[in-house]
Each structure stands twice: as C-alpha cells, then as structure tokens.
Design a protein around this motif. Structure first.
Motif, mmCIF file in Angstrom:
data_model
loop_
_atom_site.group_PDB
_atom_site.id
_atom_site.type_symbol
_atom_site.label_atom_id
_atom_site.label_comp_id
_atom_site.label_asym_id
_atom_site.label_seq_id
_atom_site.Cartn_x
_atom_site.Cartn_y
_atom_site.Cartn_z
ATOM 1 N N LEU A 187 0.755 -1.500 -0.036
ATOM 2 C CA LEU A 187 -0.128 -0.007 -0.041
ATOM 3 C C LEU A 187 0.803 1.197 -0.031
ATOM 4 O O LEU A 187 0.650 2.245 0.274
ATOM 5 C CB LEU A 187 -0.850 0.085 1.218
ATOM 6 N N ASN A 188 2.128 1.190 -0.380
ATOM 7 C CA ASN A 188 3.083 2.328 -0.376
ATOM 8 C C ASN A 188 3.372 3.213 0.941
ATOM 9 O O ASN A 188 3.145 4.272 0.840
ATOM 10 C CB ASN A 188 2.596 3.230 -1.493
ATOM 11 N N LEU A 189 3.350 2.420 1.968
ATOM 12 C CA LEU A 189 3.357 2.895 3.230
ATOM 13 C C LEU A 189 4.797 2.454 3.841
ATOM 14 O O LEU A 189 5.583 1.587 3.522
ATOM 15 C CB LEU A 189 2.560 2.480 4.314
ATOM 16 N N ASP A 190 5.589 3.699 4.448
ATOM 17 C CA ASP A 190 6.851 3.624 4.896
ATOM 18 C C ASP A 190 6.845 2.489 5.886
ATOM 19 O O ASP A 190 6.553 2.485 7.084
ATOM 20 C CB ASP A 190 7.583 4.733 5.320
ATOM 21 N N THR A 191 7.987 1.624 5.688
ATOM 22 C CA THR A 191 8.195 0.306 6.809
ATOM 23 C C THR A 191 9.661 0.548 7.174
ATOM 24 O O THR A 191 10.049 -0.366 7.950
ATOM 25 C CB THR A 191 7.957 -1.128 6.384
ATOM 26 N N GLY A 192 10.273 1.317 6.887
ATOM 27 C CA GLY A 192 11.560 1.694 7.149
ATOM 28 C C GLY A 192 11.933 2.455 8.711
ATOM 29 O O GLY A 192 11.017 2.609 9.288
#
Length: 314
Positions: A305-310
């Motif tokens: 979903l193009n959410l930041d997981t970093g």
C-alpha cells in the motif's frame, strides 16, 4: 502512490492491520480453541495435553470443530487488529514529537500499550462471545450463533456488564502484552537493520533508511516479540478467560466475581504452573507463529500500500 492525506494514511493502515489480524488468527484458530478449553479447565479436555486435546476434538466432535467460534473471531479481529496497528502508528508519531526524555526512550512501549487498550476497549464484547462459542462442545446448544449468544448474555447475565466480564484483567494484561509486542518488534527491527542489514534486510530506496526487513527477518522479529509479550501477560489472560466463562458452569461461578479474587481462586486451587500458567505450552505454540504472521503480514501489506516500513538507523 504515497498517501495523499492523513485520512488516506489512516485508511491504508486500517486495511493493512485488519488483513494482518485475520491472517494471523486463522493460522492459529485450532490452537486458540484448545487453549481456551485448557485455561477454563473443561471437564471433557482438561486431562489432555495440547496435541492430545486437538486429536480428541477431531475424534469426539469433528475437524471443523477446531474452528468453533472462529466466525465471531473474524468479526472481532478485523476491527481489533485494524484499530491496534493504526492506533500504534498514530500514538508513535505523536509521542516521537514530544521532548520528554522518559517518553522518548519508551515511546514504542507506550504507543503499543495505548494502542492495545484502544482496540480491546472497542471490540471486547466480541471476544467474550467468541470464547463462549468456542467453549461449547458437541451436544450443547446454549448458543446458536454470535447474535444469539450476545442477546442471551445481555438478557440473562446482567446486561452490558456480562459482555465486558473479565475486562479489567484484560486491560491490565493488555498494557504489558501490547507494549512489549510493539516495543520488542520495533527494537529487533532496528537491530536487524543496523547490525545484519545484508542477512535479514533488503534494499528499498523509497523507505526511510533505504531498508526493509526480509520475510525471514519479519517472522523472526515478530516471533520473538510474541514470546516475550506472552510470558509477561499470560496469568492475566487466564484470569480473563475464567471470568468470561464462569457463568457457563455452576461449579465455576465463583471465578466471575472480580479480578483479584479470581486470581486468588486460581492460585489456591491449582497453583502457578497448573493454574496461572495452565495452557502456556499451547500458548507459546500459538503465540509465536500468530504474532510473527501478524507483524509480517502487516509489514507486507504496508509495502503493498506504499506505506513506509523503514526507520532511521544511526
């Protein structure tokens, strides 16, 4: 496409969290049921171990009986997990902006604990109903479904209080459970990205820090986080179950009269290992893959979903 607004961000997180919860709970549904039967000292299964109990359910009832109560679980788990993961992101973002040293060091724990309290408060009645349905054995027809169980409990056991029986120990147990789950996962994720980036991570330039956990990294961090959290909070989980199921058997009604009295009764009658930690072996077997699946699916859904997981690794 990146989230265009705060509402878009929240909706994407709700979807990711709900799917993660459903995948995790479906994976361990049979173990969930045997855990409930062992915790509540079911007369039919209390002399069985984990695998013996599972085989007995299949033999005496049916294979599908392993998933009894799972319908109510799915109705509950999507909003529960969606709310928990999304609340964590919101609380984490808010707490990270505070300039209070103690909060900055424990922001992940506080955000996780607050997220757990928020989600369980909103969905607790469905957990009680699911436990009642899972506790029924073949031949019992006290409840015919989710709506019937809810209306029967409401009418015959004291209204809304019946649906929230065991809520206090749940809240008390949720603080360390959810707090340690998120804190341990985030801490282990940071350590993986900092010290073993080539082993348990892969590159992702659009993420903060340019890295994401690999699938084995996600599973490892999630499994360890689940083991730590369950070890700390398990006695309160047993207390919650005994209170939720107390009214189903006249011999166990004294377990529904309050958190501390229930804890005392469990300890005096069965001790620590066979009472407060009864069913712990099955709980480890179910909790580690469940939490591992939950965090892994959530991270994968966020990436889709193009959410930041970093995260920033200094």
């Amino acid at each position: 496409m990146e989230p265009k607004s705060d509402l878009d961000f929240i909706l994407r997180n709700l979807l990711a969290g709900g799917v993660a919860g459903m995948c995790a709970k479906t994976t361990v549904a049979p173990l969930d049921r045997i855990k409930i039967l062992l915790q509540a000292q079911s007369a039919q299964y209390k002399h069985h171990g984990v695998f013996g109990g599972l085989m007995a359910i299949v033999k005496q009832e049916s294979f599908l009986a392993l998933y009894k109560g799972n319908g109510a679980q799915m109705v509950r788990i999507f909003p529960y997990a969606a709310t928990q993961f999304t609340s964590f992101e919101i609380y984490k973002k808010y707490l990270s902006g505070l300039s209070i040293p103690m909060v900055q060091h424990g922001d992940k724990f506080l955000a996780g604990a607050a997220a757990g309290v928020t989600s369980v408060t909103l969905t607790y009645p469905l957990d009680t109903i699911r436990a009642r349905l899972a506790f029924q054995i073949t031949g019992e027809h006290r409840y015919t479904g989710i709506a019937h169980a809810a209306s029967t409990m409401f009418k015959t056991e004291g209204g809304i209080r019946a649906l929230y029986r065991g809520f206090v120990p749940t809240l008390v147990g949720m603080v360390p459970y959810a707090g340690f789950s998120f804190y341990c996962f985030e801490s282990l994720k940071y350590l993986c990205m900092k010290y073993v980036p080539t082993t348990l991570c892969r590159k992702c330039d659009r993420n903060t820090g340019g890295l994401v956990l690999s699938v084995p990294g996600k599973l490892l961090c999630g499994g360890l986080a689940g083991a730590v959290a369950q070890s700390v909070s398990y006695p309160l989980d047993v207390t919650r179950r005994r209170m939720q199921l107390a009214a189903m058997d006249p011999a166990t009604k004294h377990f529904g009269i309050g958190m501390f009295k229930t804890l005392a009764h469990i300890y005096s009658e069965n001790g620590i290992v066979k009472g407060l930690y009864r069913g712990m072996s099955v709980n480890y077997i179910r909790a580690i893959p469940m939490v591992a699946t939950s965090f892994s699916t959530y991270e994968l859904m966020k990436q889709l979903l193009n959410l930041d997981t970093g995260m920033k690794v200094s």
